[in-house]
Scaffold this motif. Structure first.
Motif, PDB file in Angstrom:
ATOM      1  N   GLY A  42       0.805  -1.213   0.000  1.00 42.26           N
ATOM      2  CA  GLY A  42       0.000   0.000   0.000  1.00 42.26           C
ATOM      3  C   GLY A  42       0.836   1.259   0.000  1.00 42.26           C
ATOM      4  N   GLN A  43       1.956   1.240  -0.731  1.00 39.67           N
ATOM      5  CA  GLN A  43       2.906   2.349  -0.721  1.00 39.67           C
ATOM      6  C   GLN A  43       3.216   2.857  -2.128  1.00 39.67           C
ATOM      7  OE1 GLN A  43       4.296   3.898   2.101  1.00 39.67           O
ATOM      8  NE2 GLN A  43       2.681   2.734   3.113  1.00 39.67           N
ATOM      9  N   LEU A  44       2.232   2.867  -2.994  1.00 44.28           N
ATOM     10  CA  LEU A  44       2.438   3.322  -4.369  1.00 44.28           C
ATOM     11  C   LEU A  44       2.490   4.849  -4.456  1.00 44.28           C
ATOM     12  CD1 LEU A  44      -0.021   0.882  -6.157  1.00 44.28           C
ATOM     13  CD2 LEU A  44       2.481   0.811  -6.258  1.00 44.28           C
ATOM     14  N   THR A  45       3.181   5.328  -5.457  1.00 39.25           N
ATOM     15  CA  THR A  45       3.128   6.737  -5.833  1.00 39.25           C
ATOM     16  C   THR A  45       2.183   6.846  -7.019  1.00 39.25           C
ATOM     17  OG1 THR A  45       5.364   7.191  -5.062  1.00 39.25           O
ATOM     18  CG2 THR A  45       4.460   8.694  -6.705  1.00 39.25           C
ATOM     19  N   VAL A  46       1.176   7.703  -6.909  1.00 40.60           N
ATOM     20  CA  VAL A  46       0.133   7.804  -7.925  1.00 40.60           C
ATOM     21  C   VAL A  46       0.152   9.211  -8.514  1.00 40.60           C
ATOM     22  CG1 VAL A  46      -2.303   7.419  -8.446  1.00 40.60           C
ATOM     23  CG2 VAL A  46      -1.229   6.192  -6.546  1.00 40.60           C
TER      24      VAL A  46
END
Length: 307
Positions: free
Chosen positions: A152-156
């Motif tokens: 749950g650590q994406l860059t969007v």
């Protein structure tokens, strides 16, 4: 559950529970949809392989807020937000447009959020399609790879209407560490292209550095630890340097996917006149890796050309 289907729960910020659909349960989509369910949203999923949608619903049944649907249209019916995460432009059009597509099931005022790494052109097209029926569209490609999705650590990076972005950002936060509006429709995809240009050059530079150091007889694990404390430090060095030294490539972001992304980059550069000589060269180096059977290897496998 396989390693690729893992979702690692995290702390979720309190947010208004929404009814959402998630279309595309691949390496990235499965855990992203999982984080939405774990964060308290009601999630209906669709996948072209129906068994995978059924398996996902079973895996997250304990949340009491999940279901699977037979078509994208059915998944999207009644949803506040519809997320898509598929392979390419054609895949995206196939699940969004047409009688069984997601847009056919979306209500006025809902938002379609696409996490596919696709072209800026298709983003603008789908934004127009959504607007024509009173919905909104946000192009929202991600960076962070499989591990980022699972943790749950994406860059969007997003493109679209500011009001639509504000409406969906709290839900995206379920699987992201950073969510940023970059501009109008297509801006998210263009920002992802900038990201891939940077990565291509970094991985090639790291490959050459490690190959050079090994030829010179250095202990490269020690050398990487030293230079990682200086100006050469990068995510690629920290997370891929050691595995490159050990010839480990059976994980991560596949060469086939990178070539797809760099194809989008080079196509856009041809359109806007940007000069990308290094990117074009690294794209051909990745073609060499594919030719030696490494299409599913991690992108750090560029170093195999130098051995």
């Amino acid at each position: 559950m396989t390693a690729q289907q893992q979702t690692n729960p995290r702390s979720y910020a309190p947010t208004t529970a929404r009814k959402v659909a998630f279309i595309g349960l691949g390496v990235m989509g499965w855990p992203m949809a999982g984080h939405l369910a774990l964060a308290g949203h009601t999630v209906t999923v669709f996948n072209r392989t129906a068994q995978k949608a059924q398996d996902w619903a079973a895996a997250f049944a304990a949340t009491g807020r999940v279901a699977h649907a037979a078509t994208p249209r059915q998944a999207a019916q009644g949803a506040d937000i519809v997320f898509t995460c598929v392979g390419n432009d054609d895949d995206l059009r196939s699940v969004v447009l047409g009688g069984d597509g997601a847009l056919a099931g979306m209500r006025s005022g809902s938002v379609l959020v696409d996490h596919t790494t696709a072209s800026a052109e298709v983003a603008r097209q789908l934004a127009a399609n959504a607007q024509a029926q009173g919905a909104a569209f946000i192009d929202a490609p991600v960076s962070g790879g499989q591990a980022g999705a699972q943790n749950g650590q994406l860059t969007v990076m997003c493109g679209g209407d500011p009001a639509a972005f504000e409406a969906v950002a709290p839900a995206i936060d379920s699987f992201a560490r950073a969510v940023t509006l970059m501009g109008p429709s297509g801006s998210g995809q263009l920002t992802k292209m900038v990201n891939q240009i940077c990565i291509a050059g970094l991985v090639q530079g790291l490959s050459e550095a490690i190959a050079f150091g090994q030829k010179a007889g250095l202990d490269m694990q020690a050398a990487l630890q030293v230079i990682g404390k200086g100006a050469a430090q990068s995510w690629q060095l920290d997370n891929r340097g050691g595995t490159m030294v050990r010839d480990e490539f059976n994980f991560g972001f596949a060469v086939d996917w990178m070539r797809k992304d760099l194809g989008l980059v080079l196509q856009e550069a041809q359109r806007n006149g940007a000069r990308l000589p290094v990117t074009a060269l690294v794209d051909q180096f990745y073609a060499d890796v594919q030719a030696q059977g490494g299409g599913r290897w991690d992108t750090s496998s560029l170093i195999t050309r130098l051995r």
